[in-house]
Design a protein around this motif. Structure first.
Motif, PDB file in Angstrom:
ATOM      1  N   ARG A 182       7.071 -12.019   7.273  1.00  0.00           N
ATOM      2  CA  ARG A 182       7.838 -11.048   6.492  1.00  0.00           C
ATOM      3  C   ARG A 182       7.018 -10.522   5.313  1.00  0.00           C
ATOM      4  NH1 ARG A 182      13.349 -10.918   7.363  1.00  0.00           N
ATOM      5  NH2 ARG A 182      13.214  -9.110   5.962  1.00  0.00           N
ATOM      6  N   LEU A 183       6.304 -11.408   4.642  1.00  0.00           N
ATOM      7  CA  LEU A 183       5.458 -10.974   3.528  1.00  0.00           C
ATOM      8  C   LEU A 183       4.360 -10.024   4.003  1.00  0.00           C
ATOM      9  CD1 LEU A 183       5.066 -14.317   1.537  1.00  0.00           C
ATOM     10  CD2 LEU A 183       6.406 -12.309   0.875  1.00  0.00           C
ATOM     11  N   PHE A 184       3.805 -10.338   5.183  1.00  0.00           N
ATOM     12  CA  PHE A 184       2.767  -9.470   5.750  1.00  0.00           C
ATOM     13  C   PHE A 184       3.328  -8.084   6.047  1.00  0.00           C
ATOM     14  CE2 PHE A 184       0.699  -7.737   9.542  1.00  0.00           C
ATOM     15  CZ  PHE A 184      -0.602  -7.609   9.069  1.00  0.00           C
ATOM     16  N   GLN A 185       4.514  -8.032   6.628  1.00  0.00           N
ATOM     17  CA  GLN A 185       5.133  -6.737   6.928  1.00  0.00           C
ATOM     18  C   GLN A 185       5.455  -5.963   5.650  1.00  0.00           C
ATOM     19  OE1 GLN A 185       5.429  -5.376   9.894  1.00  0.00           O
ATOM     20  NE2 GLN A 185       4.570  -7.191  10.909  1.00  0.00           N
ATOM     21  N   SER A 186       5.879  -6.689   4.616  1.00  0.00           N
ATOM     22  CA  SER A 186       6.165  -6.023   3.341  1.00  0.00           C
ATOM     23  C   SER A 186       4.898  -5.417   2.745  1.00  0.00           C
ATOM     24  CB  SER A 186       6.790  -7.015   2.353  1.00  0.00           C
ATOM     25  OG  SER A 186       8.016  -7.511   2.841  1.00  0.00           O
ATOM     26  N   ASN A 187       3.817  -6.159   2.775  1.00  0.00           N
ATOM     27  CA  ASN A 187       2.556  -5.621   2.268  1.00  0.00           C
ATOM     28  C   ASN A 187       2.078  -4.440   3.099  1.00  0.00           C
ATOM     29  OD1 ASN A 187       1.033  -7.336   0.010  1.00  0.00           O
ATOM     30  ND2 ASN A 187       2.292  -8.729   1.221  1.00  0.00           N
ATOM     31  N   LEU A 188       2.326  -4.515   4.399  1.00  0.00           N
ATOM     32  CA  LEU A 188       1.945  -3.406   5.265  1.00  0.00           C
ATOM     33  C   LEU A 188       2.715  -2.134   4.902  1.00  0.00           C
ATOM     34  CD1 LEU A 188      -0.068  -3.190   7.586  1.00  0.00           C
ATOM     35  CD2 LEU A 188       1.818  -3.541   9.182  1.00  0.00           C
ATOM     36  N   LYS A 189       4.010  -2.275   4.606  1.00  0.00           N
ATOM     37  CA  LYS A 189       4.813  -1.117   4.213  1.00  0.00           C
ATOM     38  C   LYS A 189       4.391  -0.588   2.848  1.00  0.00           C
ATOM     39  CE  LYS A 189       8.933  -2.173   6.931  1.00  0.00           C
ATOM     40  NZ  LYS A 189      10.384  -2.468   6.895  1.00  0.00           N
ATOM     41  N   ILE A 190       4.044  -1.503   1.940  1.00  0.00           N
ATOM     42  CA  ILE A 190       3.583  -1.068   0.620  1.00  0.00           C
ATOM     43  C   ILE A 190       2.304  -0.242   0.747  1.00  0.00           C
ATOM     44  CG2 ILE A 190       2.604  -1.901  -1.554  1.00  0.00           C
ATOM     45  CD1 ILE A 190       4.611  -4.210  -1.419  1.00  0.00           C
ATOM     46  N   ILE A 202     -16.594  -3.490   5.522  1.00  0.00           N
ATOM     47  CA  ILE A 202     -15.657  -3.741   6.617  1.00  0.00           C
ATOM     48  C   ILE A 202     -15.096  -2.419   7.108  1.00  0.00           C
ATOM     49  CG2 ILE A 202     -13.507  -4.874   7.272  1.00  0.00           C
ATOM     50  CD1 ILE A 202     -14.078  -7.001   5.223  1.00  0.00           C
ATOM     51  N   THR A 203     -15.253  -2.168   8.380  1.00  0.00           N
ATOM     52  CA  THR A 203     -14.704  -0.979   9.009  1.00  0.00           C
ATOM     53  C   THR A 203     -13.471  -1.367   9.826  1.00  0.00           C
ATOM     54  OG1 THR A 203     -16.120  -1.229  10.956  1.00  0.00           O
ATOM     55  CG2 THR A 203     -16.995   0.060   9.102  1.00  0.00           C
ATOM     56  N   PHE A 240      -3.695  -0.532   8.885  1.00  0.00           N
ATOM     57  CA  PHE A 240      -4.379  -0.834   7.634  1.00  0.00           C
ATOM     58  C   PHE A 240      -5.128  -2.164   7.753  1.00  0.00           C
ATOM     59  CE2 PHE A 240      -0.689   1.753   6.525  1.00  0.00           C
ATOM     60  CZ  PHE A 240      -1.290   2.788   5.827  1.00  0.00           C
ATOM     61  N   ASP A 241      -5.777  -2.389   8.911  1.00  0.00           N
ATOM     62  CA  ASP A 241      -6.500  -3.652   9.123  1.00  0.00           C
ATOM     63  C   ASP A 241      -7.592  -3.848   8.083  1.00  0.00           C
ATOM     64  OD1 ASP A 241      -4.911  -4.144  11.256  1.00  0.00           O
ATOM     65  OD2 ASP A 241      -6.347  -3.493  12.772  1.00  0.00           O
ATOM     66  N   ARG A 242      -8.338  -2.795   7.814  1.00  0.00           N
ATOM     67  CA  ARG A 242      -9.455  -2.916   6.885  1.00  0.00           C
ATOM     68  C   ARG A 242      -8.976  -3.288   5.486  1.00  0.00           C
ATOM     69  NH1 ARG A 242     -12.134   0.498   3.494  1.00  0.00           N
ATOM     70  NH2 ARG A 242     -10.659   2.164   3.980  1.00  0.00           N
ATOM     71  N   GLU A 243      -7.914  -2.623   5.018  1.00  0.00           N
ATOM     72  CA  GLU A 243      -7.399  -2.909   3.688  1.00  0.00           C
ATOM     73  C   GLU A 243      -6.831  -4.323   3.588  1.00  0.00           C
ATOM     74  OE1 GLU A 243      -6.779  -0.297   5.433  1.00  0.00           O
ATOM     75  OE2 GLU A 243      -7.449   1.469   4.299  1.00  0.00           O
ATOM     76  N   LEU A 244      -6.112  -4.751   4.633  1.00  0.00           N
ATOM     77  CA  LEU A 244      -5.502  -6.083   4.599  1.00  0.00           C
ATOM     78  C   LEU A 244      -6.559  -7.182   4.618  1.00  0.00           C
ATOM     79  CD1 LEU A 244      -2.497  -5.467   7.009  1.00  0.00           C
ATOM     80  CD2 LEU A 244      -2.367  -5.963   4.570  1.00  0.00           C
ATOM     81  N   ILE A 245      -7.600  -7.018   5.444  1.00  0.00           N
ATOM     82  CA  ILE A 245      -8.665  -8.022   5.479  1.00  0.00           C
ATOM     83  C   ILE A 245      -9.393  -8.079   4.145  1.00  0.00           C
ATOM     84  CG2 ILE A 245     -10.923  -8.507   6.489  1.00  0.00           C
ATOM     85  CD1 ILE A 245      -8.650  -9.497   8.167  1.00  0.00           C
ATOM     86  N   PHE A 284      -0.904 -15.318   3.500  1.00  0.00           N
ATOM     87  CA  PHE A 284       0.186 -14.507   4.057  1.00  0.00           C
ATOM     88  C   PHE A 284      -0.296 -13.111   4.460  1.00  0.00           C
ATOM     89  CE2 PHE A 284       0.249 -13.667  -0.475  1.00  0.00           C
ATOM     90  CZ  PHE A 284       0.389 -12.295  -0.551  1.00  0.00           C
ATOM     91  N   MET A 285      -1.493 -12.706   4.031  1.00  0.00           N
ATOM     92  CA  MET A 285      -2.035 -11.419   4.475  1.00  0.00           C
ATOM     93  C   MET A 285      -2.884 -11.553   5.731  1.00  0.00           C
ATOM     94  SD  MET A 285      -2.899  -9.322   0.980  1.00  0.00           S
ATOM     95  CE  MET A 285      -3.476 -10.750   0.073  1.00  0.00           C
TER      96      MET A 285
END
Length: 509
Positions: A217-225, A109-110, A44-49, A168-169
């Motif tokens: 940890r916050l980044f991983q949590s957002n990734l799981k969400i 962003i792709t 989910f690189d595009r969404e996180l950026i 944190f993202m």
């Protein structure tokens, strides 16, 4: 036949309802839940950026306010305007980061460009980190004691907190932002060798490591969400597709059902007309109304014709009844009836067939049962179907017990129990389905159409009642038709006329 009162054990018959679960639906729900709980984290690189850029633009004013506060406190403690140089450089670096964020927000962003923008934004954080390194190596010749070191350490820790919460993202943003600051503090400790600087460096390095861990940890949590959100979106799409397919299948089924009803209505008329003629002429021939039949074989054939025609007419009637029930066009003609009278009449109708097979029918009727509000013709069909099945499958010299009484819930029931061959437990759902027949019925010489019990269930359901079938192989079968308490008409005391009431009042006076 022996008449008797049902024992107290009959009271255990209650209005139970079995919930039939759709196994396919339960399995699909269970698989979906497991997939959501154990789903793998995707890319989910595009969404996180995009989320990080949006957060940067929304919190653009936080860093300038923070820098101005630090500069104001620095002037208050040091009286040195050199702190403004650091503030100018930091605000310039922050402005460069905001320009980069605005430029990224304007572009699409792709997945490929997301990695490039992540590197650019991390370099922007490194640029701000260099400004914090410049702040960390500053000294104060006019300050007394340890006040400036405490001020500098507190501001650096606050900077780590603000940077961690803002980035944190962006993976490893804290580590790259303050790597120059850590190097600057190490360089200052190597030059001064003062314990105060060494302690400041140790505390700052610990804070950087700690906040790097927290942001990861916050980044991983957002990734799981995001992963769960994606799974949910996929599930919604699948449900929408399944719903559209189900609607289409239901529409086709309704069209097919309507066509079936029209076909049955048309064929019933077309089949009943010649059948009535066949039955009528076969009866005339059997009675030899037009003259005697010289060959006795012909008379036997006319009997076969009549029985076959009657069987076919009964089959047509049962199919029509079931189709009317399924189409919701089976209307009840309700009135006050007696379940005891219906049971006695139906026993009399099958008594001749039972005697032919030397089957005894015993009765256990609860006396003085109140009337029911129901359709007499339908309930008579229910009891007669159950009795006919019992006589059909009970062997020579067998026994049938008919009970009529109260249920535990205040309703009334009819129970018909025989000592025939019984039904295997796994075949009970089969015999309760339309056109379903058990292995005993298939082997029997008196096979039915398989519509009797489904019609019984449907008629009882129209009366808000229930049908229970209990059977064990080689032990017999018990069929119980239950009518709810709401169908029972309770008897009321007779109302005295006004003249009698008036005389009673005068006598009391």
């Amino acid at each position: 036949m022996s008449n008797g009162v049902s024992t107290s054990t009959d009271k255990i018959i209650v209005d139970r309802s079995r919930s039939h679960r759709n196994k396919a639906v339960s399995k699909a729900v269970r698989q979906t839940r497991e997939r959501l709980q154990t789903g793998h984290v995707g890319n989910f690189d595009r969404e996180l950026i995009a989320m990080h850029i949006s957060a940067m633009l929304q919190g653009a004013s936080i860093m300038p306010v923070f820098v101005v506060i630090i500069a104001g406190l620095g002037i208050y403690f040091t009286r040195d305007i050199q702190i403004f140089t650091w503030a100018f450089l930091t605000l310039s670096a922050h402005a460069i980061n905001m320009l980069l964020a605005k430029r990224a927000a304007k572009q699409e962003i792709t997945s490929e460009s997301a990695r490039k923008w992540r590197r650019i934004l991390i370099l922007g954080q490194v640029l701000i980190g260099c400004c914090w390194a410049f702040f960390a190596i500053q000294g104060c010749a006019t300050c007394e004691g340890q006040s400036f070191a405490a001020y500098k350490g507190a501001m650096l820790l606050a900077a780590v907190c603000v940077t961690a919460m803002s980035n944190f993202m962006l993976p490893r943003a804290v580590l790259f932002s303050f790597a120059p600051t850590v190097l600057a503090l190490c360089f200052r400790v190597a030059l001064t060798r003062e314990p105060l600087d060494l302690g400041l460096m140790a505390i700052f390095v610990t804070a950087v490591v700690f906040f790097t861990f927290i942001t990861d940890r916050l980044f991983q949590s957002n990734l799981k969400i995001l992963s769960f959100q994606s799974e949910k979106d996929d599930l919604i799409v699948e449900l929408e597709v399944a719903k559209s397919m189900s609607d289409e299948a239901r529409r086709r089924a309704e069209e097919a059902n309507l066509a079936k009803s029209r076909f049955l209505a048309s064929m019933s008329h077309e089949l009943r007309t010649p059948l009535n003629a066949i039955l009528g002429f076969s009866e005339v021939m059997s009675a030899e109304v037009m003259g005697p039949l010289n060959n006795p074989t012909y008379k036997e054939y006319t009997g076969d014709i009549h029985r076959s025609g009657q069987h076919l007419l009964n089959l047509i009637n049962e199919i029509l009844d079931l189709s009317r029930i399924e189409a919701g066009k089976y209307d009840l003609s309700e009135e006050a009836i007696s379940l005891l009278d219906i049971a006695e009449d139906c026993i009399g109708m099958v008594q001749l067939r039972a005697r032919a097979k030397n089957i005894s029918i015993s009765q256990q009727f609860e006396p003085k049962l109140p009337s029911l509000w129901a359709d007499e013709k339908s309930l008579r069909q229910v009891v007669l179907n159950l009795l006919s099945n019992a006589v059909k499958f009970t062997p020579q010299g067998g026994e049938i017990c008919v009970k009529v009484g109260w249920t535990a819930g205040g309703g009334q029931y009819v129970s018909i129990k025989d000592n025939g061959p019984g039904i295997p437990e796994e075949e009970i759902p089969v015999v309760l389905s339309a056109f379903g027949q058990g292995s005993i019925a298939i082997k029997s010489a008196e096979q039915g159409t398989g519509l009797g019990l489904p019609i019984v269930q449907a008629i009882l359901a129209k009366h808000d009642g229930q049908f229970i079938l209990k059977s064990k192989l080689r032990e017999g079968t018990e069929a119980i038709a239950i009518l709810p308490a709401m169908r029972v008409l309770q008897s009321l005391p007779a109302v005295e006329d006004a003249l009698t009431v008036g005389r009673k009042r005068k006598s009391f006076a």
